[in-house]
Design an enzyme around this catalytic site. Structure first.
Site, short mmCIF file in Angstrom:
data_model
loop_
_atom_site.label_atom_id
_atom_site.label_comp_id
_atom_site.label_asym_id
_atom_site.label_seq_id
_atom_site.Cartn_x
_atom_site.Cartn_y
_atom_site.Cartn_z
N HIS A 30 1.73 4.48 -2.77
CA HIS A 30 1.80 5.95 -2.61
C HIS A 30 3.12 6.49 -3.18
CE1 HIS A 30 -1.87 6.51 -0.44
NE2 HIS A 30 -1.49 5.85 0.65
N CYS A 72 -6.42 -3.32 -7.48
CA CYS A 72 -7.52 -3.44 -8.44
C CYS A 72 -7.00 -3.10 -9.85
CB CYS A 72 -8.68 -2.52 -8.05
SG CYS A 72 -8.34 -0.76 -8.33
N CYS A 129 -9.23 -3.58 -2.86
CA CYS A 129 -7.94 -3.16 -3.44
C CYS A 129 -6.95 -2.83 -2.33
CB CYS A 129 -8.16 -1.94 -4.33
SG CYS A 129 -6.64 -1.21 -4.96
N HIS A 188 -5.59 6.88 -2.49
CA HIS A 188 -6.47 5.86 -1.91
C HIS A 188 -7.56 5.49 -2.90
CE1 HIS A 188 -5.12 6.82 2.42
NE2 HIS A 188 -4.37 5.90 1.86
N CYS A 189 -7.98 4.23 -2.82
CA CYS A 189 -8.91 3.67 -3.80
C CYS A 189 -10.23 3.35 -3.10
CB CYS A 189 -8.28 2.41 -4.38
SG CYS A 189 -9.28 1.59 -5.61
N HIS A 227 0.85 -1.21 0.00
CA HIS A 227 0.00 0.00 0.00
C HIS A 227 0.88 1.26 0.00
CE1 HIS A 227 -3.53 2.47 1.34
NE2 HIS A 227 -2.57 3.20 1.87
N GLU A 228 1.85 1.30 0.92
CA GLU A 228 2.71 2.50 1.01
C GLU A 228 3.58 2.65 -0.23
OE1 GLU A 228 1.86 4.52 3.15
OE2 GLU A 228 0.87 3.28 4.66
ZN LIG Z 1 -2.60 5.19 2.30
ZN LIG Z 2 -7.51 0.29 -6.45
#
Ligand SMILES: [Zn+2]
Ligand SMILES: [Zn+2]
Length: 197
Positions: A144, A175, A156, A150-151, A140-141
């Site tokens: 970025h 996703c 996702c 953010h989704c 996740h990071e």
């Molecule tokens: Zn985040």
């Molecule tokens: Zn996504």
């Protein structure tokens, strides 16, 4: 600028850097996932000392923004992106704690095991669950760092997780929309076949 990729340009390498007593196995699991999901070269670095200035003496937690700044200034090497792994409690002002932190399009991301290793009721999750959680946070990071936001899709990896329950429900993948953005970001950095297509 011609817009074509220079074939002599070195392929980007991501570093996973354990700090303090963050376990090497977690660093290696993150490295395997970054390599597997994003098709990037990854190196796991030897453990480093936690920048002491980042400790907030009053909160007894580490300030994530201070850590990112300190690590960006460290002579760690010519890595494309750095994922710094911790087992101490991280915070940013206004939040009680964060699992991880990264600036959009930055170079250094943080992930911490601290809040992943126990449940609210005091029980402990199995070790493989903890490793899965920290790998999700790292991916996740890293998203970025590759300029993903953010989704809305709660299946996702780029969906915001405020707690471990949400994190556990999050699918272990980006996703389609986020994969397209990742592919574009990685191509612009000279990666030939990002994300295995
Ligand atoms: Zn985040
Ligand atoms: Zn996504």
């Amino acid at each position: 600028m011609t817009g074509t990729t220079d074939p002599n340009r070195a392929a980007p390498v991501v570093a996973v850097a354990p700090f303090g007593s963050a376990p090497l196995i977690a660093a290696n699991v993150i490295a395997a996932h970054v390599s597997g999901y994003l098709n990037l070269a990854v190196e796991t670095l030897p453990p480093m000392e936690i920048p002491p200035d980042a400790l907030d003496e009053r909160r007894l937690q580490y300030n994530a923004a201070t850590l990112i700044q300190a690590i960006e200034a460290m002579p760690i090497g010519d890595y494309f992106k750095i994922i710094a792994l911790f087992d101490v409690d991280l915070f940013i002002p206004l939040f009680t704690h964060v699992f991880g932190e990264a600036r959009q399009n930055g170079r250094v991301a943080l992930a911490s095991l601290f809040r992943l290793e126990s449940h609210m009721d005091g029980s402990s999750p199995p070790a493989d669950r903890v490793l899965e959680r920290v790998a999700k946070i790292a991916l996740h990071e890293l998203g970025h760092l590759l300029n993903l936001l953010h989704c809305d899709d709660d299946r996702c990896l780029m969906h915001f997780s405020g707690g471990v329950e949400t994190l556990d429900r999050t699918a272990f993948n980006y996703c389609r929309y986020c994969r397209t953005s990742l592919r574009r970001a990685l191509r612009s950095h000279g990666t030939v076949n990002p994300i295995g297509s």
